[in-house]
Design a protein around this motif. Structure first.
Motif, short mmCIF file in Angstrom:
data_model
loop_
_atom_site.label_atom_id
_atom_site.label_comp_id
_atom_site.label_asym_id
_atom_site.label_seq_id
_atom_site.Cartn_x
_atom_site.Cartn_y
_atom_site.Cartn_z
N GLU A 268 68.15 69.07 38.81
CA GLU A 268 67.75 68.44 37.30
C GLU A 268 66.69 67.97 37.61
O GLU A 268 66.04 66.93 38.53
CB GLU A 268 68.96 67.45 37.07
CG GLU A 268 68.94 66.31 35.59
CD GLU A 268 68.48 67.21 35.03
OE1 GLU A 268 67.98 66.62 33.95
OE2 GLU A 268 69.95 67.74 34.12
N GLN A 269 65.29 68.67 37.10
CA GLN A 269 63.85 68.05 36.66
C GLN A 269 63.85 67.74 35.92
O GLN A 269 64.20 68.33 34.21
CB GLN A 269 63.61 69.38 37.49
CG GLN A 269 64.03 70.82 39.22
CD GLN A 269 62.57 70.98 39.35
OE1 GLN A 269 61.86 70.46 40.00
NE2 GLN A 269 63.71 72.18 39.88
N THR A 270 62.43 67.15 35.80
CA THR A 270 61.59 66.28 34.10
C THR A 270 59.94 66.38 34.77
O THR A 270 59.50 65.68 35.87
CB THR A 270 62.36 64.29 34.71
OG1 THR A 270 63.69 64.12 34.42
CG2 THR A 270 61.60 64.38 33.03
N PRO A 271 59.76 67.53 33.80
CA PRO A 271 60.21 67.74 32.63
C PRO A 271 60.97 69.11 33.38
O PRO A 271 60.87 69.61 34.24
CB PRO A 271 58.86 68.30 32.36
CG PRO A 271 58.01 68.33 32.82
CD PRO A 271 58.53 67.29 33.94
N GLU A 272 61.79 70.07 32.35
CA GLU A 272 62.39 71.04 32.65
C GLU A 272 61.27 72.16 32.92
O GLU A 272 60.90 72.36 32.32
CB GLU A 272 63.13 71.28 31.15
CG GLU A 272 64.59 72.35 31.64
CD GLU A 272 65.93 72.04 31.83
OE1 GLU A 272 65.78 73.09 32.64
OE2 GLU A 272 65.69 71.22 31.76
N GLN A 273 61.63 72.94 33.98
CA GLN A 273 60.82 73.69 35.17
C GLN A 273 61.33 75.16 34.59
O GLN A 273 62.64 75.53 34.11
CB GLN A 273 61.33 73.75 36.60
CG GLN A 273 60.89 72.16 37.08
CD GLN A 273 58.87 71.77 36.59
OE1 GLN A 273 58.65 72.79 36.86
NE2 GLN A 273 58.74 71.18 35.77
N VAL B 170 61.92 67.79 44.11
CA VAL B 170 62.07 68.05 43.18
C VAL B 170 61.33 66.99 41.73
O VAL B 170 60.34 65.96 42.69
CB VAL B 170 63.29 67.29 43.18
CG1 VAL B 170 64.26 66.86 41.55
CG2 VAL B 170 64.59 67.48 44.34
N LYS B 171 60.78 67.37 41.21
CA LYS B 171 59.44 67.08 39.72
C LYS B 171 60.77 66.14 39.17
O LYS B 171 62.26 66.71 38.53
CB LYS B 171 58.78 68.12 39.19
CG LYS B 171 58.48 68.62 39.92
CD LYS B 171 57.11 69.89 38.85
CE LYS B 171 56.55 70.15 39.93
NZ LYS B 171 55.62 71.19 39.06
N MET B 172 60.49 64.81 38.72
CA MET B 172 61.09 63.74 37.65
C MET B 172 60.19 62.58 37.47
O MET B 172 59.28 62.74 38.03
CB MET B 172 62.25 63.09 39.02
CG MET B 172 61.38 62.48 40.54
SD MET B 172 63.03 61.47 41.59
CE MET B 172 63.22 60.67 40.49
N GLU B 173 61.35 61.82 36.70
CA GLU B 173 59.82 60.74 35.83
C GLU B 173 59.13 59.86 37.23
O GLU B 173 60.42 59.24 37.71
CB GLU B 173 61.25 59.93 35.25
CG GLU B 173 60.19 59.12 33.99
CD GLU B 173 61.23 58.95 33.01
OE1 GLU B 173 60.46 58.05 31.64
OE2 GLU B 173 62.38 58.59 33.18
#
Length: 410
Positions: free
Chosen positions: A186-191, A291-294
């Motif tokens: 679950e990554q932010t923004p969507e990858q 992981v990319k996240m806020e």
């Protein structure tokens, strides 16, 4: 009354110094310094407004960061032959499951803390289950011995679920088992995964939709593919011609074009082995996943900065109002000074000029004068006998009667 209230609410914004006062030798240096401060203030106001827009834009886009998710895999065994000895089979209870050889696989994960992070900027870390969309555990076992339960799936449901730090899978058996763990992040923004046709041109394999469109636009600008006559049209080079399907497209078609080459990202696949015949490792195996996240820490700092800037802006507005009032007072004092200086130089001429000015103002107020037919002469207005004529009383009576009659009709 509305006009009076609006006038009272109107703020004085003029902070300039009168030109005549600024040109006086005794005030020339100070006024020049003051004008320099005003120019600097304009530049600062422009910079602050631009930065405010940038901060608001950053808050609207939700700042993101890349964090490291550390995944831990470990297992335990129970009821194995090396644990119970040869007499272990006699103590097996098939109803309760006690004594049956079994093993448990534990999957855990946690975010690593950022280095050199201040204590006040730290936020509670997210649970492992909030960082994944879906997880599948595949067990490579003999289907004749273990026909069921070889695939375990955890999907995130539409309803709110209790966040978890990890998952545990327990199975019976004493045979070596290979585990294949598949995790959808679950990554932010969507990858998204970029199709090779477009990814090889842009030099990216996986990115967010906005990032891919931005990379596409950068490629267009670098290679000068924007039409010089019609800036809305994008021309295709040898590499983009198969992507565009022609010699060019319109600018607003770029997002739709990019969407055709987006695919779901590849999941994270991890392999693990369980051998119940051996003692489990003392320490769990670990893998690091990006992981990319806020960026909640940065967002909180920006919010604190915005709040403090609001307080500072209130103080600055108060100071601006005080400066404007002082400037208005300076204008009024300058007008009074000119009035008194003119009177001191030639009192008689000043009085005559002043009376003539007042007479013109009175004619303007009464709506009469040379431009309105000169119904009342200025010389007559200066004599009180004019207002004692017989027709004046009758005119006043008629006027009052009409006024009272209009009030009665209302």
């Amino acid at each position: 009354m509305d006009g009076v209230k609006a006038a009272k609410r109107r703020k004085i914004t003029d902070k300039s110094v009168p030109n005549a006062l600024a040109q006086l030798p005794e005030f020339a240096e100070d006024s020049q310094m003051y004008q320099g401060l005003l120019e600097m203030e304009k530049k600062l106001d422009w910079t602050m407004s631009r930065k405010k827009v940038e901060v608001q834009d950053a808050l609207g886009r939700n700042p993101t960061t890349t964090r490291t998710l550390r995944l831990f895999l470990s297992h335990t065994v129970s009821g194995q032959l090396w644990q119970t000895g040869e007499a272990g089979a006699e103590g097996v209870n098939f109803e309760t499951g006690q004594g049956i050889p079994a093993w448990s696989l534990k999957v855990e994960g946690r975010l690593l803390e950022l280095p050199n992070q201040r204590a006040r900027d730290r936020v509670p870390p997210r649970k492992f289950s909030t960082l994944i969309k879906r997880m599948i555990i595949e067990l490579d076992r003999d289907p004749t011995l273990y026909p069921d339960g070889n695939v375990v799936e955890w999907p995130r449901g539409p309803t709110i679920q209790q966040p978890l730090d990890g998952f545990t899978v327990r199975r019976t058996g004493d045979q070596p088992t290979k585990v294949r763990l598949i995790i959808y992040l679950e990554q932010t923004p969507e990858q998204y995964k970029v199709a090779p046709d477009l990814g090889n041109i842009l030099g990216i394999k996986e990115e967010s939709r906005i990032g891919i469109i931005q990379a596409m636009w950068n490629y267009i600008k670098i290679h000068g593919l924007q039409d010089k006559t019609d800036r809305r049209r994008i021309r295709a080079d040898d590499y983009l011609r198969p992507i565009f399907g022609g010699e060019g497209i319109m600018f607003h078609q770029l997002p739709e074009l990019v969407n055709r080459y987006l695919m779901p990202p590849d999941p994270v696949v991890i392999h693990y082995s369980i051998n119940p015949a051996q003692v489990p490792p003392e320490r769990p195996s670990a893998w690091d996943i990006e992981v990319k996240m806020e960026d909640t820490s940065l967002k909180n700092r920006i919010m604190v900065t915005v709040q403090s800037s609001k307080d500072s802006m209130a103080d600055l507005t108060k100071l601006d109002d005080e400066i404007a009032l002082l400037s208005q007072s300076l204008h009024n004092s300058h007008t009074k000074r000119q009035f008194l200086q003119s009177f001191a130089k030639d009192p008689a001429n000043f009085i005559q000029t002043w009376l003539a000015s007042q007479s013109r103002d009175l004619e303007s107020v009464l709506g009469s004068g040379p431009s309105e037919g000169a119904t009342i002469r200025a010389e007559e207005l200066r004599r009180s006998d004019f207002f004692r004529l017989p027709w004046v009383e009758e005119a006043v009576a008629v006027h009052e009667g009409m006024r009272l009659a209009s009030r009665g009709m209302q």
